[in-house]
Enzyme design. Structure first.
Site, mmCIF file in Angstrom:
data_model
loop_
_atom_site.group_PDB
_atom_site.id
_atom_site.type_symbol
_atom_site.label_atom_id
_atom_site.label_comp_id
_atom_site.label_asym_id
_atom_site.label_seq_id
_atom_site.Cartn_x
_atom_site.Cartn_y
_atom_site.Cartn_z
ATOM 1 N N SER A 215 0.809 -1.216 0.000
ATOM 2 C CA SER A 215 0.000 0.000 0.000
ATOM 3 C C SER A 215 0.843 1.266 0.000
ATOM 4 C CB SER A 215 -0.949 0.005 1.200
ATOM 5 O OG SER A 215 -0.255 -0.228 2.399
ATOM 6 N N HIS A 261 1.259 5.272 4.487
ATOM 7 C CA HIS A 261 0.391 5.656 3.374
ATOM 8 C C HIS A 261 0.683 7.083 2.907
ATOM 9 C CE1 HIS A 261 -2.908 2.406 4.187
ATOM 10 N NE2 HIS A 261 -1.717 1.902 3.948
#
Length: 312
Positions: A215, A261
């Site tokens: 991610s 992230h």
């Protein structure tokens, strides 16, 4: 005395065949089997081959190879993630795909390079995570303790099957589009540097965390895709909507790495802007230098953080 009969030309490749057709480039006689259609007239096989060698290969809008339309790098990256998941299952068993603890497949893979033995205290970055664990005895090597490789390997490790499937779906959707427009080499650089940027950010904020997942790189792809669409003057509403949803999940789901992230998002945005807005003059050089500068910054920050820890 009569004039000698004119000599009938023969194909330079098949000397037994008479022909009155000549190559449009080299003007050598060629028979029907040697004729190759060209923009003007016919050419011989050698001239056609020479033309292909000197012809400039097709490039994308951002200077990449058109070979990216095949999505080869995207497929290889997905394959690597799948293989790593299978290795994790082989180490910890099939049930590990449903878990996210220290002894899941991802946890075992994080221990790569550590010490495996009975009754060993689990450690990360030199701090004790828990007491002795009979039967497991995993030592998790922290970044500060020499496990710098985890800044790379973490982007190929996943905590469970759903974690893997979600990231691979996003990589499949974003990767093919970006690879097609950027080219294989530029797309791979974007993916790896964005993933590294997210992992470095996660390390700086929480050095002892065993974060994992593609991610960090995927968020970088989101940012780069948005920038590429803006550069091409295309609609960005769809990617913005999906990105907003993912950011909401990032801040609301406790198990997700906010720093990872956001770090991937910012790094991917920087690389995407460098690739998309580099001037046509010396574009490849500007792109390489820009991406190299971002990579160098991430390396220097990591080295400085490790040096600071050991100095203290």
């Amino acid at each position: 005395m009569s004039d000698p009969a004119p000599t009938v030309p023969v194909c330079y490749r098949h000397t037994s065949r008479e022909t009155w057709v000549r190559c449009a480039r080299c003007e050598r006689p060629i028979c029907p089997d040697c004729m190759r259609d060209a923009a003007v007239g016919h050419q011989c096989p050698e001239c056609v081959a020479e033309g292909r060698r000197t012809q400039r290969s097709a490039r994308t809008a951002f200077g990449g190879s058109a070979a990216g339309q095949q999505g080869t790098v995207t497929k290889v990256l997905i394959g690597i993630n799948a293989v790593v998941a299978l290795i994790g299952v082989a180490i910890s068993g099939g049930g590990s795909l449903l878990g996210a603890g220290l002894f899941s497949a991802a946890g075992r893979l994080h221990a790569f390079g550590g010490v495996i033995g009975p009754d060993v205290t689990v450690r990360a970055n030199g701090t004790v995570l828990s007491g002795a664990l009979p039967g497991y005895g995993d030592v998790f090597v922290g970044i500060d303790g020499g496990g710098v490789y985890r800044l790379i390997t973490a982007m190929f490790i996943h905590y469970g099957l759903l974690h893997l499937l979600f990231n691979m779906w996003a990589l499949w959707v974003l990767g093919r589009n970006l690879e097609a427009v950027l080219g294989p080499a530029r797309f791979l650089a974007l993916y790896l540097i964005a993933g590294l940027g997210g992992n470095v950010a996660a390390y700086l904020v929480d050095p002892g965390a065993l974060s994992a997942g593609a991610s960090t790189a995927v968020f970088g792809l989101f940012a780069a895709f948005f920038i590429v669409l803006r550069r091409l003057k295309r609609d960005t509403s769809a990617v913005v909507g999906i990105l907003v949803i993912n950011l909401i999940l990032t801040f609301t789901v406790s198990s997700l790495s906010i720093a990872g992230h956001l770090g991937g998002l910012i790094t991917g945005g920087l690389i995407g802007a460098i690739l998309a807005y580099a001037p046509r003059t010396n574009r490849t050089v500007v792109q390489a230098v820009g991406a190299g500068a971002v990579l160098l910054f991430l390396i220097l920050v990591t080295v400085a953080r490790i040096a600071l820890v050991h100095a203290g």
